[in-house]
Design a protein around this motif. Sequence first.
Motif, PDB file in Angstrom:
ATOM      1  N   ILE A 187       4.895  15.484 -10.853  1.00  0.00           N
ATOM      2  CA  ILE A 187       3.368  15.651 -10.745  1.00  0.00           C
ATOM      3  C   ILE A 187       2.769  14.971  -9.608  1.00  0.00           C
ATOM      4  N   GLU A 188       2.239  15.736  -8.647  1.00  0.00           N
ATOM      5  CA  GLU A 188       1.926  15.060  -7.297  1.00  0.00           C
ATOM      6  C   GLU A 188       0.561  15.322  -6.914  1.00  0.00           C
ATOM      7  N   ASP A 189      -0.146  14.293  -6.647  1.00  0.00           N
ATOM      8  CA  ASP A 189      -1.269  14.598  -6.022  1.00  0.00           C
ATOM      9  C   ASP A 189      -1.558  13.859  -4.784  1.00  0.00           C
ATOM     10  N   ASP A 190      -2.287  14.107  -3.707  1.00  0.00           N
ATOM     11  CA  ASP A 190      -2.798  13.493  -2.471  1.00  0.00           C
ATOM     12  C   ASP A 190      -4.102  12.634  -2.820  1.00  0.00           C
ATOM     13  N   VAL A 191      -3.960  11.340  -2.278  1.00  0.00           N
ATOM     14  CA  VAL A 191      -5.294  10.569  -2.560  1.00  0.00           C
ATOM     15  C   VAL A 191      -5.569   9.922  -1.391  1.00  0.00           C
ATOM     16  N   GLU A 195       3.355  12.861 -16.904  1.00  0.00           N
ATOM     17  CA  GLU A 195       1.542  12.791 -16.734  1.00  0.00           C
ATOM     18  C   GLU A 195       0.993  11.368 -17.034  1.00  0.00           C
ATOM     19  N   GLU A 196       1.447  10.848 -17.957  1.00  0.00           N
ATOM     20  CA  GLU A 196       0.851   9.450 -18.170  1.00  0.00           C
ATOM     21  C   GLU A 196       1.171   8.450 -17.152  1.00  0.00           C
ATOM     22  N   ALA A 197       2.390   8.522 -16.389  1.00  0.00           N
ATOM     23  CA  ALA A 197       2.709   7.659 -15.459  1.00  0.00           C
ATOM     24  C   ALA A 197       1.701   8.017 -14.263  1.00  0.00           C
ATOM     25  N   GLN A 198       1.608   9.272 -14.035  1.00  0.00           N
ATOM     26  CA  GLN A 198       0.756   9.790 -12.810  1.00  0.00           C
ATOM     27  C   GLN A 198      -0.701   9.409 -12.858  1.00  0.00           C
ATOM     28  N   ARG A 199      -1.157   9.775 -14.094  1.00  0.00           N
ATOM     29  CA  ARG A 199      -2.645   9.376 -14.281  1.00  0.00           C
ATOM     30  C   ARG A 199      -2.833   7.840 -14.436  1.00  0.00           C
ATOM     31  N   ALA A 200      -1.853   6.861 -14.792  1.00  0.00           N
ATOM     32  CA  ALA A 200      -2.178   5.595 -14.920  1.00  0.00           C
ATOM     33  C   ALA A 200      -1.840   5.027 -13.346  1.00  0.00           C
ATOM     34  N   ALA A 201      -1.129   5.608 -12.587  1.00  0.00           N
ATOM     35  CA  ALA A 201      -0.941   5.113 -11.188  1.00  0.00           C
ATOM     36  C   ALA A 201      -2.138   5.533 -10.296  1.00  0.00           C
ATOM     37  N   LEU A 202      -2.726   6.488 -10.697  1.00  0.00           N
ATOM     38  CA  LEU A 202      -4.225   7.168 -10.004  1.00  0.00           C
ATOM     39  C   LEU A 202      -5.234   6.090 -10.345  1.00  0.00           C
ATOM     40  N   ALA A 203      -5.268   5.785 -11.716  1.00  0.00           N
ATOM     41  CA  ALA A 203      -6.266   4.766 -12.092  1.00  0.00           C
ATOM     42  C   ALA A 203      -6.219   3.500 -11.532  1.00  0.00           C
ATOM     43  N   ALA A 204      -4.795   3.094 -11.362  1.00  0.00           N
ATOM     44  CA  ALA A 204      -4.658   1.517 -10.775  1.00  0.00           C
ATOM     45  C   ALA A 204      -4.853   1.298  -9.238  1.00  0.00           C
ATOM     46  N   ILE A 205      -4.419   2.465  -8.573  1.00  0.00           N
ATOM     47  CA  ILE A 205      -4.238   2.419  -6.874  1.00  0.00           C
ATOM     48  C   ILE A 205      -5.469   2.015  -6.280  1.00  0.00           C
ATOM     49  N   ARG A 206      -5.567   0.866  -5.683  1.00  0.00           N
ATOM     50  CA  ARG A 206      -6.831   0.361  -4.931  1.00  0.00           C
ATOM     51  C   ARG A 206      -6.483  -0.306  -3.689  1.00  0.00           C
ATOM     52  N   PRO A 207      -7.333  -0.850  -2.859  1.00  0.00           N
ATOM     53  CA  PRO A 207      -7.065  -1.405  -1.724  1.00  0.00           C
ATOM     54  C   PRO A 207      -6.540  -2.862  -2.302  1.00  0.00           C
ATOM     55  N   GLY A 208      -5.926  -3.404  -1.336  1.00  0.00           N
ATOM     56  CA  GLY A 208      -5.068  -4.823  -1.667  1.00  0.00           C
ATOM     57  C   GLY A 208      -3.859  -4.889  -2.426  1.00  0.00           C
ATOM     58  N   MET A 209      -3.745  -3.766  -3.044  1.00  0.00           N
ATOM     59  CA  MET A 209      -2.325  -3.445  -3.597  1.00  0.00           C
ATOM     60  C   MET A 209      -1.256  -3.250  -2.718  1.00  0.00           C
ATOM     61  N   THR A 210      -0.031  -3.786  -2.879  1.00  0.00           N
ATOM     62  CA  THR A 210       1.209  -3.312  -2.089  1.00  0.00           C
ATOM     63  C   THR A 210       1.761  -2.167  -2.611  1.00  0.00           C
ATOM     64  N   GLY A 211       2.480  -1.263  -1.624  1.00  0.00           N
ATOM     65  CA  GLY A 211       3.313  -0.294  -2.300  1.00  0.00           C
ATOM     66  C   GLY A 211       4.100  -0.342  -3.355  1.00  0.00           C
ATOM     67  N   ARG A 212       4.694  -1.617  -3.356  1.00  0.00           N
ATOM     68  CA  ARG A 212       5.636  -2.098  -4.607  1.00  0.00           C
ATOM     69  C   ARG A 212       4.881  -2.091  -5.773  1.00  0.00           C
ATOM     70  N   GLU A 213       3.827  -2.832  -5.848  1.00  0.00           N
ATOM     71  CA  GLU A 213       2.786  -2.835  -6.920  1.00  0.00           C
ATOM     72  C   GLU A 213       2.282  -1.357  -7.460  1.00  0.00           C
ATOM     73  N   ALA A 214       2.111  -0.668  -6.423  1.00  0.00           N
ATOM     74  CA  ALA A 214       1.602   0.591  -7.024  1.00  0.00           C
ATOM     75  C   ALA A 214       2.823   1.373  -7.966  1.00  0.00           C
TER      76      ALA A 214
END
Length: 355
Positions: free
Chosen positions: A331-335, A247-266
Amino acid sequence: MRDRVARLQDKLAERELDAVLITEPHNRRYISGFTGTAGYVLVGRREAVFLTDFRYVEQARAQVSGLQVVRHGAQVTDTLRELLQAWGARRVGFEQEHVSVGWWERLRAALAPVELVGTSGLVEESRMVKDEGELARIRRAAAIADQAFRAVLDLVRPGVRERDLAVALERTMQDLGASGPSFEIIVASGWRSALPHGVASDKLVEKGDLVTFDFGCVYEGYCSDLTRTVGVGFLDEPKRRMYEVVEEAQRAALAAIRPGMTGREADAVARSLIEEAGFGEAFGHSLGHGLGLAIHESPRLAAQSEEVLRPGMVVTVEPGVYVPGVGGVRIEDDVVITPDGCARLTFSPKELLIL
Ligand code: ZN
Ligand code: ZN
């Protein structure tokens, strides 16, 4: 569909092709609007034709816009040759990831002396960024999945069969307007929850089990993909710990994902947290994937992905840990990627639920 054809024509010029033949069903639908199962899109520098046989010609006339609808004869290759000759096309692209060797040989023989050039990703590149109409359909597909999950929770108890839970999910999604599930529904309980792709079986849910639901639906051609894991009766400390980490990892990824980031960075955002918690080995798949007409498409959120996220892309965010003999949590969400981050399309609660 006219702008989609125009974008494809721009790519023809870039790749020095005179025309391209599109046969992959999702790509064919994306370019033409045709939802049937037999047809060919042939796009030249200035021309755009949709070919189909007598069974589909009426449907094509109703659905296809921006391309001329042509009924082909017994051999589609004859019609293709005539069109390409009329256009003066010499270098013609085909979708090399999506054709059989047999079809390619037939095509090459029938179209000679046209030069066939393998292409990949021509249409898929455009499909990555969704327009408003596509987003609306994905949103609806996601909302249906959320609603179905809420409904299935009432059925989760010791003694219920995984397969019956999957049937209930599927029926609810269809009642809500989905044309069907977007892939074979995963309901994996107890030891089976450690199988990342444990399609629903005859196993009965037991007290103390983690149960992972991974499912989604197709709405007007567009997919959703949702995963939640719940506990049944009680959960011991190791399982609670796994849940907390995911849950923590999923929330952290959702908070971090933004344009300009690569798939690897996410991917690395979630992976580094899971590794620090000591579960690195237990997160054996990538963080997520693009979603649209296909359940898995570009871009990938994976350690090997250099694809750059852009506003309008739709991706899943789905970290998981799987411990053989104990169980698994995902835990999986679509964004959708927004100008300054990402916005969720699935809203099912993700606090640990013990039913
Ligand atoms: Zn999924
Ligand atoms: Zn997924």
